[in-house]
Design an enzyme around this catalytic site. Structure first.
Site, PDB file in Angstrom:
ATOM      1  N   ASP A 171       2.819  -8.041  -4.077  1.00 13.15           N
ATOM      2  CA  ASP A 171       3.858  -7.316  -4.815  1.00 13.15           C
ATOM      3  C   ASP A 171       5.177  -8.096  -4.795  1.00 13.15           C
ATOM      4  O   ASP A 171       5.910  -8.124  -5.792  1.00 13.15           O
ATOM      5  CB  ASP A 171       4.061  -5.923  -4.216  1.00 13.15           C
ATOM      6  CG  ASP A 171       2.762  -5.142  -4.191  1.00 13.15           C
ATOM      7  OD1 ASP A 171       1.992  -5.261  -5.164  1.00 13.15           O
ATOM      8  OD2 ASP A 171       2.501  -4.445  -3.194  1.00 13.15           O
ATOM      9  N   HIS A 198       1.307  -0.183  -1.376  1.00 12.82           N
ATOM     10  CA  HIS A 198       0.686  -1.158  -2.265  1.00 12.82           C
ATOM     11  C   HIS A 198      -0.277  -0.482  -3.229  1.00 12.82           C
ATOM     12  O   HIS A 198      -1.488  -0.589  -3.099  1.00 12.82           O
ATOM     13  CB  HIS A 198      -0.035  -2.248  -1.457  1.00 12.82           C
ATOM     14  CG  HIS A 198      -0.852  -3.162  -2.339  1.00 12.82           C
ATOM     15  ND1 HIS A 198      -0.267  -4.044  -3.218  1.00 12.82           N
ATOM     16  CD2 HIS A 198      -2.186  -3.298  -2.522  1.00 12.82           C
ATOM     17  CE1 HIS A 198      -1.207  -4.683  -3.887  1.00 12.82           C
ATOM     18  NE2 HIS A 198      -2.386  -4.248  -3.491  1.00 12.82           N
TER      19      HIS A 198
END
Ligand code: NAI
Length: 336
Positions: A171, A198
């Site tokens: 990310d 996530h």
């Protein structure tokens, strides 16, 4: 790679150089897979790795034979399906990309039933054979699997919350790269902090804390946030049934493992986001949270607070906390 090297004092630099030779035994579980193979290659290139053990239920000895010919210092060994305990013997860092990936139309949560069992069984083996190892979980859904691994360690009486990590580095990599596509800046030394969890809207990029990111507003900002939250879908769709991100994930996994290995080796100021047991939002019932964490010999040395954020980010965070709570509860429910 996120070391605040500029801020390092001369005495710290000396302390680091004297301990930089510390090398670590690393085991990869799921080394034969789409992520596992390039991740094993990248770990073979890391100078902090002493022994590299590669395990999978399929194909790890072949991957190990191949990778072992690369002329770096580490010794590589492959382990077949029935050799899990041997693969974990002496492991100090265990990286787990074992499990099934997404196909088009699936969310990370759809992987839960298969991957929760895989992770539970692998975590049990780690808790039994190498209970002091740092456990790095790449397998999805990370938001639920980190709580499952934590409970497994707790039940085995060997739980150290400082040593279990959900790898959310992809990310950070995506947010940093996608921002560069918008602003034209060099992404190399300008990582974007990403907090929360996530998956989808639990991923909260903090562009307001980036000197380049804070200039991005309006529709462009909204699209950028959406792209970071759902960037994984671009890869799943483009691969059209052949899986999800593997190469960028291997890069991100090696980047995070490399940061931890540098921290273990004594480097100071190694700070990067990761999903860990965290006090930050415990008062709202959220036991695990990704934020900037300083990494060191004991794993998590310091959990940094989220810091000042924009009104838009406050809203994103609210949504993320609700999702995280559900994901964490789902993990706990499975393991009870
Ligand atoms: P893959 O199917 O190519 O590889 C998975 C490997 O795990 C296979 O080689 C399989 O034999 C192995 N495996 C399955 N059960 C096992 C067990 N019990 N013990 C040891 N090995 C076992 O899948 P891929 O693409 O490598 O993805 C792996 C996982 O990583 C998936 O859950 C995926 O969702 C996740 N992922 C996580 C990301 C993140 O940012 N944290 C990003 C992308 C994927």
């Amino acid at each position: 790679m996120y070391a605040r090297s500029a801020a390092r004092t001369v005495s710290q630099a000396r302390a680091f150089s004297s301990s930089a030779s510390r090398q670590t035994n690393v085991t990869v579980l799921g080394a034969g897979g789409g992520i596992g193979q390039p991740l094993s290659l990248l770990m073979k290139l890391d100078p902090h790795v002493k022994k590299l053990n590669l395990y999978d239920i399929r194909g790890a000895p072949g991957v190990a034979a191949d990778v072992s010919h690369i002329d770096t210092g580490s010794e590589v060994t492959g382990f077949a399906a029935d050799k899990l305990d041997e693969a974990l013997d002496g492991a100090e860092v265990v990286v787990v990309p074992a499990g099934v990936p997404r196909k088009p139309g699936m969310t990370r949560d759809d992987l839960f039933s298969t991957n929760a069992s895989v992770l539970r069984d692998l975590a049990s083996a780690v808790a039994r054979v190498s209970p002091k190892a740092h456990l790095l979980i790449i397998t999805n859904p990370v938001n639920s699997l980190v709580p499952i691994a934590s409970r497994v360690f707790e039940k085995a009486g060997v739980y150290d919350p400082k040593r279990i990590f959900g790898v959310s580095t992809l990310d950070v990599v995506r947010a940093t790269r996608f921002l560069a596509s918008v602003t034209g800046n060099d992404p190399k030394n300008t990582p974007v902090t990403v907090v929360g969890g996530h998956s989808g809207d639990t991923i909260v990029p903090l562009f307001s804390q980036s000197s380049y990111g804070k200039a991005v507003t309006g529709e462009v900002y909204k699209k950028l946030v959406h792209r970071v939250q759902f960037g994984g879908d671009e890869v799943v769709q483009a691969k059209a049934g052949a899986g999800s991100a593997t190469l960028s994930m291997a890069f991100a996994g090696a980047k995070f493992a490399g940061a931890l290995l540098r921290g273990i080796a004594g480097e100071k100021g190694v700070i990067t986001p990761t999903f860990v047991r965290s006090p930050l939002y415990l008062d709202q019932g959220v036991e695990y949270f990704a934020s900037n964490v300083e990494l060191g010999p004991n794993g998590v040395e310091k959990i940094h607070p989220v810091g000042p954020i924009s009104a838009e980010e406050e809203e994103l965070l609210k949504v993320a906390l609700t999702g995280l709570k559900q994901n964490i509860e789902k993990g706990y429910k499975f393991i009870e």
